[in-house]
Scaffold this motif. Structure first.
Motif, mmCIF file in Angstrom:
data_model
loop_
_atom_site.group_PDB
_atom_site.id
_atom_site.type_symbol
_atom_site.label_atom_id
_atom_site.label_comp_id
_atom_site.label_asym_id
_atom_site.label_seq_id
_atom_site.Cartn_x
_atom_site.Cartn_y
_atom_site.Cartn_z
ATOM 1 N N PRO A 13 46.323 39.348 16.024
ATOM 2 C CA PRO A 13 47.378 38.470 15.489
ATOM 3 C C PRO A 13 47.231 37.052 16.043
ATOM 4 N N ALA A 14 47.619 36.082 15.246
ATOM 5 C CA ALA A 14 47.535 34.681 15.675
ATOM 6 C C ALA A 14 48.252 34.507 17.005
ATOM 7 N N GLY A 15 47.645 33.767 17.901
ATOM 8 C CA GLY A 15 48.249 33.494 19.201
ATOM 9 C C GLY A 15 47.944 34.531 20.262
ATOM 10 N N SER A 16 47.362 35.661 19.882
ATOM 11 C CA SER A 16 47.003 36.689 20.872
ATOM 12 C C SER A 16 45.754 36.243 21.611
ATOM 13 N N PRO A 17 45.711 36.486 22.925
ATOM 14 C CA PRO A 17 44.495 36.103 23.654
ATOM 15 C C PRO A 17 43.337 37.013 23.266
ATOM 16 N N LEU A 18 42.129 36.481 23.366
ATOM 17 C CA LEU A 18 40.937 37.282 23.123
ATOM 18 C C LEU A 18 40.873 38.441 24.118
ATOM 19 N N THR A 19 40.319 39.537 23.680
ATOM 20 C CA THR A 19 40.119 40.678 24.569
ATOM 21 C C THR A 19 39.281 40.267 25.771
ATOM 22 N N LEU A 20 38.266 39.435 25.542
ATOM 23 C CA LEU A 20 37.422 38.972 26.647
ATOM 24 C C LEU A 20 38.242 38.238 27.706
ATOM 25 N N TYR A 21 39.213 37.448 27.269
ATOM 26 C CA TYR A 21 40.082 36.729 28.201
ATOM 27 C C TYR A 21 40.904 37.722 29.024
ATOM 28 N N LEU A 22 41.448 38.741 28.363
ATOM 29 C CA LEU A 22 42.257 39.731 29.082
ATOM 30 C C LEU A 22 41.412 40.516 30.086
ATOM 31 N N VAL A 23 40.203 40.861 29.686
ATOM 32 C CA VAL A 23 39.314 41.583 30.600
ATOM 33 C C VAL A 23 38.983 40.705 31.810
ATOM 34 N N LYS A 24 38.719 39.427 31.575
ATOM 35 C CA LYS A 24 38.417 38.520 32.684
ATOM 36 C C LYS A 24 39.614 38.377 33.617
ATOM 37 N N ARG A 25 40.801 38.262 33.054
ATOM 38 C CA ARG A 25 42.011 38.177 33.895
ATOM 39 C C ARG A 25 42.166 39.440 34.731
ATOM 40 N N LEU A 26 41.920 40.599 34.112
ATOM 41 C CA LEU A 26 42.005 41.860 34.837
ATOM 42 C C LEU A 26 40.973 41.897 35.961
ATOM 43 N N GLU A 27 39.746 41.493 35.656
ATOM 44 C CA GLU A 27 38.702 41.468 36.673
ATOM 45 C C GLU A 27 39.089 40.567 37.848
ATOM 46 N N LEU A 28 39.631 39.391 37.549
ATOM 47 C CA LEU A 28 40.019 38.459 38.613
ATOM 48 C C LEU A 28 41.147 39.024 39.466
ATOM 49 N N ALA A 29 42.106 39.689 38.828
ATOM 50 C CA ALA A 29 43.209 40.297 39.585
ATOM 51 C C ALA A 29 42.685 41.420 40.483
ATOM 52 N N ILE A 30 41.816 42.251 39.940
ATOM 53 C CA ILE A 30 41.234 43.345 40.727
ATOM 54 C C ILE A 30 40.429 42.782 41.890
ATOM 55 N N ARG A 31 39.626 41.781 41.601
ATOM 56 C CA ARG A 31 38.775 41.214 42.649
ATOM 57 C C ARG A 31 39.607 40.599 43.772
ATOM 58 N N ALA A 32 40.667 39.887 43.421
ATOM 59 C CA ALA A 32 41.522 39.287 44.450
ATOM 60 C C ALA A 32 42.168 40.365 45.320
ATOM 61 N N LEU A 33 42.678 41.421 44.685
ATOM 62 C CA LEU A 33 43.324 42.496 45.443
ATOM 63 C C LEU A 33 42.320 43.244 46.313
ATOM 64 N N LEU A 34 41.132 43.522 45.761
ATOM 65 C CA LEU A 34 40.113 44.212 46.555
ATOM 66 C C LEU A 34 39.573 43.332 47.677
ATOM 67 N N ASP A 35 39.372 42.048 47.400
ATOM 68 C CA ASP A 35 38.922 41.149 48.473
ATOM 69 C C ASP A 35 39.914 41.168 49.628
ATOM 70 N N ASP A 36 41.206 41.124 49.310
ATOM 71 C CA ASP A 36 42.240 41.179 50.354
ATOM 72 C C ASP A 36 42.199 42.505 51.112
ATOM 73 N N ALA A 37 42.030 43.604 50.367
ATOM 74 C CA ALA A 37 42.023 44.929 50.993
ATOM 75 C C ALA A 37 40.778 45.169 51.835
ATOM 76 N N LEU A 38 39.653 44.581 51.429
ATOM 77 C CA LEU A 38 38.380 44.827 52.114
ATOM 78 C C LEU A 38 38.083 43.830 53.232
ATOM 79 N N ARG A 39 38.785 42.717 53.232
ATOM 80 C CA ARG A 39 38.547 41.678 54.239
ATOM 81 C C ARG A 39 38.619 42.212 55.672
ATOM 82 N N PRO A 40 39.591 43.086 56.013
ATOM 83 C CA PRO A 40 39.654 43.567 57.399
ATOM 84 C C PRO A 40 38.403 44.300 57.872
ATOM 85 N N VAL A 41 37.633 44.877 56.950
ATOM 86 C CA VAL A 41 36.394 45.562 57.353
ATOM 87 C C VAL A 41 35.165 44.696 57.115
#
Length: 162
Positions: A13-41
């Motif tokens: 539908p018009a105005g919906s973000p591209l699937t690629l954009y949503l996947v990239k946002r998901l990847e960035l959120a996962i990476r930020a959370l994992l970087d925070d979780a893995l930093r102590p080790v």
């Protein structure tokens, strides 16, 4: 059509973000959370991914590990050296081609991965928490399809260049 590739924008539908954009946002959120979780080790998400690939597959060359971890060979080479220096992986000559070094997990690497499992499970749990078992399966199937489809496109392009 842009850059010779059609997009899914025509099907959304018009105005919906591209699937690629949503996947990239998901990847960035996962990476930020994992970087925070893995930093102590002392691990980054990319290092954790490489170690996880080795755990699942067994010993690999740096080039194979780069492909399976979605990194450039030069980046993987540097990462392999850093992980080897920390004693998390060891490289041994490939039996049928002694010039190729295979990277494999050490006991210390396996122990570190096992210690990271609860933090990684927490992130994945948060991602899937609101989904029913059927939705989880559909989500995973869709992601696996995307990985295979884009992997095939990447291979096709590489073969056309060479």
């Amino acid at each position: 059509m842009m850059c010779g590739v059609s997009t899914s924008a025509e099907q959304e539908p018009a105005g919906s973000p591209l699937t690629l954009y949503l996947v990239k946002r998901l990847e960035l959120a996962i990476r930020a959370l994992l970087d925070d979780a893995l930093r102590p080790v002392g691990l980054t998400t990319l290092q954790y991914t490489a170690l996880s690939v080795l755990e699942a597959s067994g010993p690999l060359s740096s080039a194979q590990l780069a492909r399976r971890s979605f990194l450039r060979p030069q980046t993987m080479h540097e990462m392999v050296l850093a992980l080897e220096k920390r004693g998390l992986i060891a490289r041994t000559p490939k039996p049928d081609n002694r010039r190729v070094l295979l990277a494999g997990l050490t006991d210390a690497g396996r122990a570190l991965l096992a210690g990271c499992a609860p933090a990684v499970a927490e992130v994945e749990g948060a991602l899937l928490a609101e989904l029913s078992p059927a939705q989880r399966a559909t989500f995973r199937e869709g992601l696996q399809h995307g990985v295979l489809a884009l992997g095939a496109l990447s291979s096709q392009r590489r073969s056309q260049e060479g």
